[in-house]
Design a protein around this motif. Structure first.
Motif, short mmCIF file in Angstrom:
data_model
loop_
_atom_site.label_atom_id
_atom_site.label_comp_id
_atom_site.label_asym_id
_atom_site.label_seq_id
_atom_site.Cartn_x
_atom_site.Cartn_y
_atom_site.Cartn_z
N THR A 213 -10.05 -8.07 2.36
CA THR A 213 -8.87 -8.27 1.51
C THR A 213 -8.59 -6.96 0.76
O THR A 213 -9.43 -6.07 0.70
N ASP B 282 1.48 -6.98 8.27
CA ASP B 282 2.86 -7.42 8.13
C ASP B 282 3.58 -7.00 9.41
O ASP B 282 3.83 -5.81 9.60
N GLU C 296 -4.87 -13.92 2.53
CA GLU C 296 -3.63 -13.18 2.76
C GLU C 296 -3.70 -12.43 4.08
O GLU C 296 -4.74 -11.88 4.43
N ALA D 68 -5.67 -4.59 -5.38
CA ALA D 68 -5.76 -5.97 -5.86
C ALA D 68 -5.04 -6.90 -4.89
O ALA D 68 -4.20 -6.45 -4.10
N ALA D 69 -5.34 -8.18 -4.94
CA ALA D 69 -4.72 -9.15 -4.04
C ALA D 69 -3.20 -9.10 -4.13
O ALA D 69 -2.51 -9.18 -3.12
N GLU D 70 -2.67 -8.95 -5.34
CA GLU D 70 -1.22 -8.93 -5.53
C GLU D 70 -0.61 -7.54 -5.25
O GLU D 70 0.60 -7.40 -5.16
N MET D 71 -1.46 -6.53 -5.09
CA MET D 71 -0.98 -5.16 -4.82
C MET D 71 -1.97 -4.48 -3.87
O MET D 71 -2.69 -3.56 -4.26
N PRO D 72 -2.04 -4.94 -2.58
CA PRO D 72 -3.02 -4.37 -1.65
C PRO D 72 -2.73 -2.90 -1.34
O PRO D 72 -1.58 -2.45 -1.41
#
Length: 168
Positions: free
Chosen positions: A39, A6, A2, A93-97
């Motif tokens: 990550t 951004d 990921e 977490a990967a889905e909630m960095p």
């Protein structure tokens, strides 16, 4: 893997310059240097013009003029004592960095400074990205000890990226 950064480019010159790729390189180098995992973190980056950054600088710092880079850490991580290590963020977490914060960088000021310093624009921008990322991690340069710690980290990270010491 990921992306860590951004990137929003409001000024098309940053898109053509490859700001998003440079920011990823800078972010990964900073995390490696700081012994943080690659990550579980995310940074928001705005590639803008001097006009936009002057508004941001006025709104957030009371200085209505352009600057090269601005940083807004998601939380205070600075050390209590001068020259102390900043607090370490914990990865999400990967889905909630974990959001480290926001950075804005201005094209015209970066271009002018690079020319004045006789440095390639890419080298100058990489230095400013590293600088901004270190701010998000709690580094600062207001006190002498903190400034020495931050500058040493910048020099070390840039050297690992093959770039010269920007302070010489």
């Amino acid at each position: 893997m990921e992306p860590l950064v951004d990137t929003l480019t409001e000024d098309a010159r940053w898109q053509a310059f490859g700001l998003d790729e440079m920011a990823e390189t800078a972010a990964r180098a900073v995390l490696v240097d700081q012994a943080l995992p690659g990550t579980g973190f995310v940074v928001s980056l705005l590639g803008c013009s001097d006009t936009r950054i002057a508004v941001l600088n006025a709104d957030f710092r009371g200085k209505p003029q352009p600057t090269n880079v601005l940083s807004w850490p998601s939380e205070e991580r600075g050390a209590d004592r001068d020259g102390g290590r900043p607090d370490r963020p914990l990865p999400g977490a990967a889905e909630m960095p974990e959001e480290l914060g926001d950075i804005a960088i201005a094209w015209e000021t970066c271009e002018r400074e690079a020319a004045e310093q006789g440095r390639p624009m890419g080298d100058h921008v990489m230095h400013l990205l590293v600088h901004g990322l270190l701010h998000l991690l709690g580094y600062d340069h207001l006190r002498d000890g903190d400034a020495a710690l931050m500058e040493a980290a910048e020099i070390r990270i840039l050297a690992k990226l093959g770039l010269a010491n920007p302070y010489e």
